[in-house]
Scaffold this active site. Structure first.
Site: not given
Ligand code: DX5
Ligand code: ZN
Length: 225
Positions: A6, A31, A33, A35, A64, A66, A135, A140, A142-143, A173-174, A195-196
């Protein structure tokens, strides 16, 4: 197993380089994200950055959404170069129609379910899906930490797809990291978003991708089998 880093956790001043880094680590998809500050509290990426990502890589862009009223923006993200467009069940009163609209745009169609959303809510559209996204955090940011009950939900999602003969990707994801990737993979996931764990990896993002892939291939740790 596909690994989909991500870009939410990357350095956006260097978007192209950050994408190339995960490519060199063997990433399968990118990926993205999106929002909107309504469906989720955070505001992140729109079509403009998605299009910048598109020009930086040939890898599939896994977008994705959101956002509320996703139908208003499907065309913009398709034009920006999305290969997959995933909408949330929670904001689609007529999911079958929304998925059909994505397909008409020539894009693969996905649906995402929040941790609190039962899989029963998407049972009727399984045959229309190219991708089911479970999910494993409340979307909302990452991390966040992986929610442990997601493991059982991934297992049931695998069952649901298999029962209906669906070849859809099963994406999680997450909070995915080297500590849980093997377990999630062993439940039948086919795509892991990270992501992180990728972009904050001590050895750099390319190594971050390799580490997740290794962990996924190692399967579940003995105590959780
Ligand atoms: C959450 C996102 C994820 C997230 C992934 O709202 O949809 O894609 O950022 O990041 P990590 O791996 O850091 O949870
Ligand atoms: Zn995502």
């Amino acid at each position: 197993m596909k690994i989909a880093p991500s870009i939410l956790s990357c350095d956006f001043a260097r978007l192209g380089e950050e994408i190339h880094a995960v490519e060199s680590g063997g990433a399968d998809w990118i990926h993205v994200d999106v929002m909107d500050g309504h469906f989720v509290p955070n505001i992140t990426i729109g079509p403009v950055i998605t299009e910048g990502a598109r020009r930086s890589t040939k890898l599939p862009l896994d977008v994705h959404l959101m956002i509320q009223e996703p139908e208003r923006y499907l065309e913009a993200f398709a034009k920006a170069g999305a290969d997959y467009l995933t909408v949330h069940q929670e904001v689609c009163p007529d999911l079958a129609r929304t998925l059909a609209r994505i397909r008409v745009l020539g894009v693969k169609a996905g649906v995402a379910v929040n941790p609190a959303t039962p899989l029963d809510s998407i049972r009727d559209v399984v045959r229309d899906l190219d991708l089911l996204l479970v999910m494993s955090v409340t979307p909302g940011f990452g991390g966040q930490s992986y929610i442990p009950t997601s493991t059982e939900k991934v297992r049931r999602a695998r069952q649901l797809l298999d029962e209906q003969g669906s070849a859809a990707e099963l994406e999680v994801d997450g909070g995915i990291d080297t500590g849980n990737a093997g377990l999630v993979a062993s439940m039948g996931a086919t795509v892991l978003v990270a992501g992180s764990a990728v972009y904050r990896h001590a050895g750099g993002a390319a190594d971050g991708v390799r580490a997740i892939r290794r962990a996924a291939g190692a399967g579940a740790p003995p105590q959780s089998r």
